[in-house]
Design a protein around this motif. Sequence first.
Motif, PDB file in Angstrom:
ATOM      1  N   LYS A  73       2.229  -0.730 -15.761  1.00  0.00           N
ATOM      2  CA  LYS A  73       3.238  -1.691 -15.296  1.00  0.00           C
ATOM      3  C   LYS A  73       4.229  -2.040 -16.405  1.00  0.00           C
ATOM      4  O   LYS A  73       5.417  -2.187 -16.144  1.00  0.00           O
TER       5      LYS A  73
ATOM      6  N   THR B 206       0.838  -1.205   0.000  1.00  0.00           N
ATOM      7  CA  THR B 206       0.000   0.000   0.000  1.00  0.00           C
ATOM      8  C   THR B 206       0.872   1.254   0.000  1.00  0.00           C
ATOM      9  O   THR B 206       0.593   2.209  -0.726  1.00  0.00           O
TER      10      THR B 206
ATOM     11  N   LYS C 124       2.211   1.816  -3.447  1.00  0.00           N
ATOM     12  CA  LYS C 124       1.167   2.277  -4.364  1.00  0.00           C
ATOM     13  C   LYS C 124       0.870   3.760  -4.155  1.00  0.00           C
ATOM     14  O   LYS C 124       0.758   4.523  -5.120  1.00  0.00           O
TER      15      LYS C 124
END
Length: 123
Positions: A62, A3, A6
């Motif tokens: 990505k 997290t 991100k």
Amino acid sequence: MSTLKKISLILLIIGYLLAGINHFRIPAFYIGIIPKYLPFPNILNTLAGLFEIAGGLGLIFKSTRKFAAWGIVLMLIAFIPVHTAMLSGHTRLNGAYVQPVWAWVRLFFQPVLIVWAWWYTWD
């Protein structure tokens, strides 16, 4: 991806997109900090803005993230002469010389930005 990573990635994307856009919104600010020994400051400003936007967009996906992160790392290394020139006391922003304390803060922050982008080269 954790997290924290991100959230960090989102902040990095937003930061580079906004920084890149600012090269076109307020070009005089960026042109003012380009060292006088570098030719074509208008073109360099435009290229810096485009590379920052491209880097931010590349971080989104990505499949392009690693390439974009390396591009940002190299771009930040290329920007180091701008920040060291500010230390010389010859760089002007809006008619006033850049204060040494701000030049040192900016130069100190450069490795932090490099490591932050580098973190996404091995994701």
